[in-house]
Design a protein around this motif. Structure first.
Motif, PDB file in Angstrom:
ATOM      1  N   LEU A  79      -7.715  -4.403   1.984  1.00  0.00           N
ATOM      2  CA  LEU A  79      -6.269  -4.456   1.792  1.00  0.00           C
ATOM      3  C   LEU A  79      -5.807  -5.841   1.357  1.00  0.00           C
ATOM      4  O   LEU A  79      -4.966  -5.974   0.465  1.00  0.00           O
ATOM      5  CB  LEU A  79      -5.556  -4.040   3.077  1.00  0.00           C
ATOM      6  CG  LEU A  79      -5.706  -2.568   3.481  1.00  0.00           C
ATOM      7  CD1 LEU A  79      -4.867  -2.266   4.710  1.00  0.00           C
ATOM      8  CD2 LEU A  79      -5.284  -1.650   2.351  1.00  0.00           C
ATOM      9  N   PHE A  99      -4.742  -5.297  -2.301  1.00  0.00           N
ATOM     10  CA  PHE A  99      -3.380  -4.785  -2.174  1.00  0.00           C
ATOM     11  C   PHE A  99      -2.361  -5.839  -1.735  1.00  0.00           C
ATOM     12  O   PHE A  99      -1.199  -5.505  -1.524  1.00  0.00           O
ATOM     13  CB  PHE A  99      -3.344  -3.616  -1.178  1.00  0.00           C
ATOM     14  CG  PHE A  99      -4.118  -2.413  -1.639  1.00  0.00           C
ATOM     15  CD1 PHE A  99      -3.533  -1.466  -2.471  1.00  0.00           C
ATOM     16  CD2 PHE A  99      -5.448  -2.232  -1.264  1.00  0.00           C
ATOM     17  CE1 PHE A  99      -4.247  -0.360  -2.906  1.00  0.00           C
ATOM     18  CE2 PHE A  99      -6.168  -1.139  -1.701  1.00  0.00           C
ATOM     19  CZ  PHE A  99      -5.568  -0.189  -2.525  1.00  0.00           C
ATOM     20  N   LEU A 117       0.856  -1.189   0.000  1.00  0.00           N
ATOM     21  CA  LEU A 117       0.000   0.000   0.000  1.00  0.00           C
ATOM     22  C   LEU A 117       0.891   1.237   0.000  1.00  0.00           C
ATOM     23  O   LEU A 117       1.576   1.510   0.986  1.00  0.00           O
ATOM     24  CB  LEU A 117      -0.899  -0.008   1.242  1.00  0.00           C
ATOM     25  CG  LEU A 117      -1.990   1.062   1.308  1.00  0.00           C
ATOM     26  CD1 LEU A 117      -2.996   0.887   0.185  1.00  0.00           C
ATOM     27  CD2 LEU A 117      -2.707   1.005   2.660  1.00  0.00           C
TER      28      LEU A 117
END
Length: 363
Positions: A156, A160, A38
């Motif tokens: 996330l 990600f 990230l």
């Protein structure tokens, strides 16, 4: 502004989720989670985005005032005298400290501290806190925090993460965390709902945009629970298959969660049923088109639940769509399951609407 406000609230949910997910995952050892990539620049943009987007409802209140007063005067009044304005000032102050903390790559504990203060400010400026200050702040803050923890980690890990390594170890701590978050979300959600309106008025609340959007939100939670169960079952494949990627189904769950965010964002821009000002101009109930499109009914209405053949068929169809989500887990891709989840929400809503009989109350 009526269109912009829910979009801004939706953006806030997403941005807060990314930040909360980032902070939570910092407390997890590298061996217990997939590798997350990230960019720091995205985190900094998220913080600035929150400051900008949380000002939209404040601006709506400012523009609501009489135009005879100057903009600066109205803005100063809202920012200093209204909870929503004061909350934005707190969010901005804490957001600046969080931005500096992230930019300078300071302690994760300090990042968590500023972020929690921003979330408390969200609770302070919420509608429910204006109804019951202590209960409102606590319930809305807890509700918002639990949602962003659950969704933030999912976002996330789904979008990600660089790989699916450590997946079993990740699920060992995330599954109980998700259960705790879900239980808290339900508990605080009921507190918020019943603080705003009486439990006995839930059905009659469907006569307003607020009530029917709340119904949409509640219905949309059902496929989310289904996706969560499926993802829990599918996780067992990771250790058995090197080709299976669990992130695809997590992304599908995130799409449905975004629908819940959108319904919640719209709720934040609509007056609750107990604040409706009825204009009794006719004794006739609204047309079905007005009813289905969630137009506010300006006549006091008593609603009774009386299922018809059409409503039973629609509700049955909705249950079949729910079954198709499970079948998709066996036979199809998560794209189909996402479509079936959307069809379930819409069909069940129609089934419940067509199950209602409306009686205008004449004083």
């Amino acid at each position: 502004m009526n269109i912009l406000a829910p979009i801004a609230d939706l953006g806030n949910y997403i941005l807060f989720s990314l930040l909360v997910g980032h902070v939570v995952l910092q407390f997890v050892p590298e061996s217990k989670k997939p590798a997350i990539q990230l960019p720091k620049s995205l985190l900094l943009i998220c913080i600035l985005g929150i400051i900008v987007l949380t000002f939209v409802p404040v601006l709506t209140v400012i523009l609501f005032f009489d135009q005879s007063a100057g903009f600066i005067t109205k803005a100063a009044t809202v920012l200093t005298s209204f909870q929503i304005g004061q909350a934005w000032l707190f969010i901005t102050l804490f957001g600046i400290f969080l931005w500096l903390t992230v930019y300078l790559e300071r302690s994760k504990y300090l990042q968590a501290f500023w972020l929690v203060l921003m979330i408390i400010a969200i609770g302070y400026g919420s509608h429910v806190s204006s109804k019951s200050f202590v209960v409102g702040i606590f319930s809305h803050t807890t509700h918002f925090l639990m949602v962003t923890i659950w969704v933030g980690v999912l976002l996330l890990v789904s979008f990600f993460s660089k790989n699916k390594e450590n997946w079993s170890d990740f699920l060992q701590w995330f599954t109980p965390l998700a259960v705790v978050c879900l239980v808290n979300i339900f508990a605080t959600g009921f507190v918020i709902m019943f603080t705003i309106d009486e439990p006995t008025e839930y059905l009659n609340g469907w006569a307003t945009q607020y009530g029917r959007m709340l119904l949409f939100k509640h219905i949309s939670i059902i496929p989310i629970i289904m996706f969560a169960i499926i993802n829990g079952l599918l996780s067992k494949r990771v250790s058995k298959s090197t080709e299976y990627d669990p992130r695809t189904w997590l992304k599908a769950e995130c799409v449905i969660l975004l629908l819940v965010f959108y319904f919640t964002a719209i709720l934040g821009t609509i007056s609750p049923p107990n604040e409706m000002v009825y204009q009794v101009k006719m004794a006739d109930p609204p047309t079905w088109m007005e009813w289905l499109l969630a137009k506010d009914i300006l006549v006091p209405i008593e609603i009774e639940f009386a299922p018809t053949l059409l409503s039973v068929l629609l509700i049955t169809s909705a249950l079949l769509f729910l079954l198709l989500i499970i079948i998709s887990y066996k036979k199809m891709s998560p794209i189909f399951a996402t479509v079936f989840g959307g069809c379930f929400i819409f069909t069940l809503y129609l089934g419940l609407m067509f199950s209602c009989v409306l009686y205008p109350i004449i004083y």
